[in-house]
Write a protein that holds these residues in place. Structure first.
Motif, PDB file in Angstrom:
ATOM      1  N   THR A  49     105.982 -19.515   9.035  1.00 10.09           N
ATOM      2  CA  THR A  49     105.601 -20.891   9.335  1.00 10.09           C
ATOM      3  C   THR A  49     106.781 -21.789   9.017  1.00 10.09           C
ATOM      4  N   ALA A  50     106.868 -22.944   9.654  1.00  7.19           N
ATOM      5  CA  ALA A  50     107.992 -23.859   9.455  1.00  7.19           C
ATOM      6  C   ALA A  50     107.505 -25.293   9.577  1.00  7.19           C
TER       7      ALA A  50
ATOM      8  N   CYS B  32     108.755 -29.410  10.092  1.00  8.97           N
ATOM      9  CA  CYS B  32     109.799 -30.335  10.527  1.00  8.97           C
ATOM     10  C   CYS B  32     109.616 -31.687   9.848  1.00  8.97           C
TER      11      CYS B  32
ATOM     12  N   GLN C 117     114.340 -24.665   9.497  1.00  7.73           N
ATOM     13  CA  GLN C 117     113.372 -25.573   8.893  1.00  7.73           C
ATOM     14  C   GLN C 117     112.840 -25.004   7.568  1.00  7.73           C
TER      15      GLN C 117
ATOM     16  N   GLU D 291     103.747 -22.742  18.686  1.00 10.35           N
ATOM     17  CA  GLU D 291     104.042 -21.405  18.193  1.00 10.35           C
ATOM     18  C   GLU D 291     105.160 -20.829  19.047  1.00 10.35           C
TER      19      GLU D 291
ATOM     20  N   SER E 171     106.746 -18.020  14.811  1.00 10.14           N
ATOM     21  CA  SER E 171     106.507 -19.091  13.852  1.00 10.14           C
ATOM     22  C   SER E 171     105.508 -20.111  14.361  1.00 10.14           C
ATOM     23  N   THR E 172     104.578 -20.492  13.481  1.00 10.67           N
ATOM     24  CA  THR E 172     103.756 -21.675  13.694  1.00 10.67           C
ATOM     25  C   THR E 172     104.527 -22.846  13.104  1.00 10.67           C
ATOM     26  N   VAL E 173     104.840 -23.829  13.943  1.00 16.14           N
ATOM     27  CA  VAL E 173     105.709 -24.929  13.527  1.00 16.14           C
ATOM     28  C   VAL E 173     104.901 -26.218  13.448  1.00 16.14           C
ATOM     29  N   TRP E 174     105.132 -26.971  12.375  1.00  9.85           N
ATOM     30  CA  TRP E 174     104.406 -28.211  12.127  1.00  9.85           C
ATOM     31  C   TRP E 174     105.368 -29.383  12.017  1.00  9.85           C
ATOM     32  N   THR E 175     104.847 -30.572  12.260  1.00 15.43           N
ATOM     33  CA  THR E 175     105.571 -31.795  11.921  1.00 15.43           C
ATOM     34  C   THR E 175     104.740 -32.552  10.890  1.00 15.43           C
TER      35      THR E 175
ATOM     36  N   MET F 266     115.299 -22.610  15.987  1.00 16.33           N
ATOM     37  CA  MET F 266     115.513 -24.055  15.990  1.00 16.33           C
ATOM     38  C   MET F 266     116.173 -24.508  17.288  1.00 16.33           C
TER      39      MET F 266
ATOM     40  N   ILE G 196     112.471 -25.321  18.686  1.00 17.33           N
ATOM     41  CA  ILE G 196     112.028 -26.457  17.880  1.00 17.33           C
ATOM     42  C   ILE G 196     112.685 -27.754  18.336  1.00 17.33           C
TER      43      ILE G 196
END
Length: 354
Positions: free
Chosen positions: A223-224, A226, A250, A287, A302-306, A342, A346
């Motif tokens: 997971t990451a 931002c 991240q 994702e 990766s599940t990426v969040w802000t 990234m 991302i």
């Protein structure tokens, strides 16, 4: 919205070359015909806090006088991207004068030479980038004379300091070479080393030309998060680098057994930045899947969040992180290597979201 990235080409590999100061590491590198990164360019400025001292001056033979993280970052960029931004360091003035760009071209190998080369064996091995580690072994009287002639010619330090340092290094040379060998470096002479590097380069080039893509790589679930801010020239996103690695990415990491991606994101941010996140503040960016930056032969999904959670200023990274930087969304630049996840996913997703 899962996305699968195409795999990048095989990275160049790194040959580490150590040896006593003045022993001819630069000459051996020149004879090889390969691109060379002089590790002396990564010395710290003479007025940096906490530098070790000897002979009334900074002890430039102590590894703590040298920036291993910056050297590893540059080598990672050379291996994966073929070029890197490198400091221009003045030995005579004991400080950086600016930066330059080193291009590796189509060469399959890059030489990194300097007295601290052995410090990079472990991280380059872990990253799958180490091709060979050599230590140049020549008679101490020859090395003493070559070093003194060079240092006097280049006005590196006052003559008396050069003599005192030269005698000290000559007495320590046998122990230094033994230590480098114990670290895993192969001893070699000037002519033998030249022939070996030329054969190694030929083998690496043939391997590149005959490479076939292997079967599907294993996938690591991560997971990451931002963190964004308004910079002087536009929106920027936080990127961090883990200790012993050369790529920026991240904040985030692997999911623990039974842990959700959201919970893992909250945990990782707390461990790496010391910031408490409200899980409700995390908004999904997507994702994505790409080649892992720091784990050879592995993909990451990766599940990426802000998040709009503010960060402390100044920001201090912790746990396994070594440092951080802010990267512009529109112009990420080429001063550091950014992780494939990234670059490929991302940053484009953040730009599309605006």
């Amino acid at each position: 919205m899962p996305v699968t990235a195409s795999r990048s080409p095989n990275p160049r590999r790194i040959v580490l070359l150590a040896g006593p100061s003045g022993s001819g590491k630069g000459e051996l590198s020149r004879r090889s015909g390969l691109p060379v990164l002089p590790l002396d360019e990564f010395y710290r400025d003479h007025d940096a806090p906490g530098l070790p001292r000897r002979y009334g001056i900074v002890d430039w033979d102590d590894p703590s006088s040298w920036d291993a993280g910056a050297a590893l970052e540059a080598l990672t960029s050379l291996a994966h991207d073929g070029s890197a931004e490198v400091p221009v360091y003045s030995i005579a003035e004991s400080r950086r004068l600016g930066t330059g760009r080193l291009d590796a071209g189509e060469a399959p190998l890059v030489i990194a030479e300097g007295i601290f080369a052995a410090e990079l064996i472990a991280p380059l091995t872990a990253a799958g980038l180490l091709a060979e580690a050599l230590v140049l072994r020549r008679p101490a009287p020859v090395v003493f004379a070559l070093r003194l002639a060079r240092d006097l010619r280049e006005h590196r330090k006052p003559p008396l300091t050069l003599l005192r340092r030269g005698w000290s290094l000559a007495r320590a040379q046998a122990a230094d070479v033994t230590r480098w060998q114990a670290a895993g470096m192969r001893p070699t002479g000037l002519h033998q080393g030249t022939r070996w590097l030329q054969r190694l380069a030929g083998s690496a080039e043939a391997e590149q030309h005959h490479h076939h893509a292997p079967a599907r790589l294993p996938v690591l679930e991560i997971t990451a998060v931002c963190f964004l801010r308004d910079g002087a020239q536009g929106t920027e996103v936080l990127a961090v680098r883990k200790r012993g690695t050369g790529s920026y990415m991240q904040v985030g990491g692997k999911l623990e057994p039974g842990e959700s991606a959201r919970d893992a994101a909250v945990r990782e941010v707390g461990e790496e930045l010391g910031v408490s996140l409200d899980p409700a503040e995390l908004a999904p960016l997507g994702e994505f899947e790409a080649v892992a930056a720091n784990e050879p032969g592995t993909m990451v999904r990766s599940t990426v969040w802000t998040t709009g959670t503010p960060l402390p200023d100044p920001l201090e990274v912790r746990a396994e992180l070594a440092d951080h930087r802010w990267v512009r969304l529109d112009h990420p630049g080429s001063g550091a290597r950014l992780a494939p996840l990234m670059v490929q996913h991302i940053l484009p997703a953040l730009r599309d979201r605006r």
